[in-house]
Design an enzyme around this catalytic site. Structure first.
Site, PDB file in Angstrom:
ATOM      1  N   GLU A 285      -6.060   5.433   3.055  1.00 56.35           N
ATOM      2  CA  GLU A 285      -5.108   4.633   3.816  1.00 56.35           C
ATOM      3  C   GLU A 285      -5.154   5.086   5.272  1.00 56.35           C
ATOM      4  O   GLU A 285      -5.085   6.276   5.557  1.00 56.35           O
ATOM      5  CB  GLU A 285      -3.700   4.769   3.257  1.00 56.35           C
ATOM      6  CG  GLU A 285      -2.645   4.002   4.038  1.00 56.35           C
ATOM      7  CD  GLU A 285      -2.993   2.517   4.217  1.00 56.35           C
ATOM      8  OE1 GLU A 285      -2.939   2.036   5.362  1.00 56.35           O
ATOM      9  OE2 GLU A 285      -3.329   1.860   3.200  1.00 56.35           O
TER      10      GLU A 285
ATOM     11  N   ASP B   8      -8.876  -4.098  -1.186  1.00 57.50           N
ATOM     12  CA  ASP B   8      -8.024  -5.238  -0.809  1.00 57.50           C
ATOM     13  C   ASP B   8      -7.499  -5.046   0.607  1.00 57.50           C
ATOM     14  O   ASP B   8      -6.357  -4.669   0.822  1.00 57.50           O
ATOM     15  CB  ASP B   8      -6.883  -5.458  -1.811  1.00 57.50           C
ATOM     16  CG  ASP B   8      -6.013  -4.229  -1.990  1.00 57.50           C
ATOM     17  OD1 ASP B   8      -6.440  -3.130  -1.604  1.00 57.50           O
ATOM     18  OD2 ASP B   8      -4.883  -4.366  -2.486  1.00 57.50           O
TER      19      ASP B   8
END
EC number: 2.1.1.266
Length: 296
Positions: A132, A178
């Site tokens: 992330e 995604d």
């Protein structure tokens, strides 16, 4: 690129489509005793409070997970996902400042993102690698998963990170990508990253989620994935409306799956055929299921 926060969209149609498929793939990996690993390239904050200001502002979950949980005749292939989501309660809520109770009609407040869906299905010998880049999302996710030794979290770009991490020590596994698709170049970046990783780790299952837009950018993705040579084939599942009004509006949700597990096509056909009559999209929806590359 760092402005995207999934909290505005958690539990929407795309999440239902994507996460239902994710649970099915993980269940397939669980069938063998050998350990598996999962690489999640754009992990987000891990889980989301549907009563938060972000989620309430868009209300997208109402046309997604809430519509599905309140519907009748739920297909068997969708129930494992709904059981996991319905039973999800985050740990250490008193440290999160999160809410208690239901949003409405028995709907759970908390929606698990992919990191916690995977975590719930990991065994002791399995491993999860998370990436992330968004500073606030990373900090939140780090606080939520730090105690789990099966999970490795890195603050890095998921596109380059994926290629750097494969092949992993555990050779059975899944890659989930995604991205936010804040810019149209993300379609090509995602495809190039997965294609490069597949060259190094050809036996894994790869899942790429993408939005179906009025602009039709997903056509480039399809063309790139048709060129992949892989023993398990490439499956495409799209749940979308044919019309969506304003330019750039999202018509629906798509998945490209390299080396899908046996019978996943039939399961997604069952799920997609049911979801198109239940979830909220800009117009009447259809479910498309195609093999871009046929499995032998």
């Amino acid at each position: 690129m760092l402005s995207y926060l999934h909290g505005f969209h958690a539990g929407n149609v795309a999440d239902v489509h994507k996460h239902a498929a994710l649970v099915l793939v993980l269940a397939h990996l669980q069938k063998k005793d050998k350990p598996f690993c999962v690489i999640d390239t754009h992990a987000g904050a891990g889980w989301y409070d549907l009563s938060s200001q972000q989620a309430q502002k868009t209300g997208e979950w109402k046309g997604g997970i809430a519509a599905v949980q309140g519907a009748a005749n739920i297909p068997a292939a969708l129930k494992p996902y709904l059981d996991l989501v319905g039973g999800f309660v985050p740990e250490n809520l008193h440290n999160e400042g999160a809410s208690d109770g239901d949003v409405a009609g028995g709907m759970p407040v908390y929606y698990p993102g992919s990191p916690f869906i995977v975590q719930k299905m990991l065994r002791e010998s399995d491993r999860l690698s998370l990436m992330e880049l968004h500073p606030r999302e990373f900090e939140t996710l780090d606080r939520r998963v730090y105690h789990d030794r099966r999970i490795n979290l890195q603050k890095r770009d998921g596109y380059e990170g994926l290629v750097a991490l494969v092949p992993p020590p555990i050779r059975r596994g899944l890659v989930l990508m995604d991205p936010s698709y804040d810019v149209k170049q993300d379609y090509a970046r995602a495809a190039k990253s997965i294609i490069a990783a597949h060259r190094r780790w050809a036996t894994a299952t790869y899942m790429l989620w993408y939005p179906v837009l009025t602009d039709g950018f997903e056509g480039e993705l399809h063309q790139m994935f048709r060129q992949i040579e892989t023993p398990g084939g490439v499956l495409c599942s799209e749940l979308a409306a044919s019309q969506g009004g304003a330019k750039g509006r999202m018509l629906g949700t798509g998945l490209l799956i390299i080396n899908p597990p046996f019978q996943l096509d039939a399961q997604l056909a069952e799920i997609g055929g049911w979801l198109r009559n239940v979830v909220q999209l800009p117009g009447p929806a259809t479910h498309r299921l195609d093999w871009l590359v046929k499995a032998p």
